[in-house]
Scaffold this motif. Sequence first.
Motif, PDB file in Angstrom:
ATOM      1  N   THR A  32       0.758  -1.179  -0.055  1.00 58.85           N
ATOM      2  CA  THR A  32       0.109   0.081  -0.042  1.00 58.85           C
ATOM      3  C   THR A  32       0.676   1.343  -0.063  1.00 58.85           C
ATOM      4  O   THR A  32       0.287   2.145   0.305  1.00 58.85           O
ATOM      5  N   SER A  35       0.719   3.727   3.193  1.00 57.45           N
ATOM      6  CA  SER A  35      -0.233   4.869   3.438  1.00 57.45           C
ATOM      7  C   SER A  35      -1.339   4.064   4.233  1.00 57.45           C
ATOM      8  O   SER A  35      -2.378   4.950   4.217  1.00 57.45           O
ATOM      9  N   SER A  36      -1.350   2.963   4.513  1.00 56.04           N
ATOM     10  CA  SER A  36      -2.482   2.328   5.233  1.00 56.04           C
ATOM     11  C   SER A  36      -1.961   1.455   6.372  1.00 56.04           C
ATOM     12  O   SER A  36      -1.025   0.717   6.223  1.00 56.04           O
ATOM     13  N   LYS A  52      -8.861   0.825  10.103  1.00 57.35           N
ATOM     14  CA  LYS A  52      -7.741   1.431   9.428  1.00 57.35           C
ATOM     15  C   LYS A  52      -7.412   2.588   9.763  1.00 57.35           C
ATOM     16  O   LYS A  52      -8.541   3.492   9.992  1.00 57.35           O
ATOM     17  N   ASN A  54      -5.521   5.874   7.404  1.00 59.34           N
ATOM     18  CA  ASN A  54      -4.960   5.996   6.118  1.00 59.34           C
ATOM     19  C   ASN A  54      -4.101   7.379   6.323  1.00 59.34           C
ATOM     20  O   ASN A  54      -4.816   8.301   6.920  1.00 59.34           O
ATOM     21  N   LYS A  55      -3.151   7.559   5.733  1.00 59.00           N
ATOM     22  CA  LYS A  55      -2.213   8.717   5.454  1.00 59.00           C
ATOM     23  C   LYS A  55      -3.015   9.670   4.436  1.00 59.00           C
ATOM     24  O   LYS A  55      -2.841   9.494   3.248  1.00 59.00           O
ATOM     25  N   GLU A  56      -3.550  11.014   4.939  1.00 61.39           N
ATOM     26  CA  GLU A  56      -4.196  11.957   3.938  1.00 61.39           C
ATOM     27  C   GLU A  56      -3.356  12.838   3.741  1.00 61.39           C
ATOM     28  O   GLU A  56      -2.860  13.690   4.403  1.00 61.39           O
ATOM     29  N   TRP A  61      -2.230  10.746   9.629  1.00 61.07           N
ATOM     30  CA  TRP A  61      -2.990   9.397   9.982  1.00 61.07           C
ATOM     31  C   TRP A  61      -4.213   9.659  10.504  1.00 61.07           C
ATOM     32  O   TRP A  61      -4.524  10.194  11.361  1.00 61.07           O
ATOM     33  N   THR A  64     -10.463   5.537   9.173  1.00 58.94           N
ATOM     34  CA  THR A  64     -11.257   5.720   8.273  1.00 58.94           C
ATOM     35  C   THR A  64     -12.657   5.248   8.568  1.00 58.94           C
ATOM     36  O   THR A  64     -13.715   5.696   8.009  1.00 58.94           O
TER      37      THR A  64
END
Length: 88
Positions: A32, A35-36, A52, A54-56, A61, A64
Amino acid sequence: MNFSFIRNVHFTKLVKTADRLREFNFRLLPGTSNSSVHVDVPDDRGNRIVFKMNKEDGSQWRITEHHLPVWVIESEKKLNDLIEEELR
């Protein structure tokens, strides 16, 4: 013969949230592009809460899932800091 290695990152941290010390388990999901992150933590009854992050936009981080206990949502900033610390 070519070998390709994907680094498997897994770590556990104790975090004080909702006036309790809780054990959060983190696993960077391979494939990934970092990024997850898969996170799990036991609740008061011992049931696992799995979600989870996620890096936005390459900055923070973020969790979600939306249907999580309040104490998990409120610990998002602490979890972000722990992930960043581990990946340095």
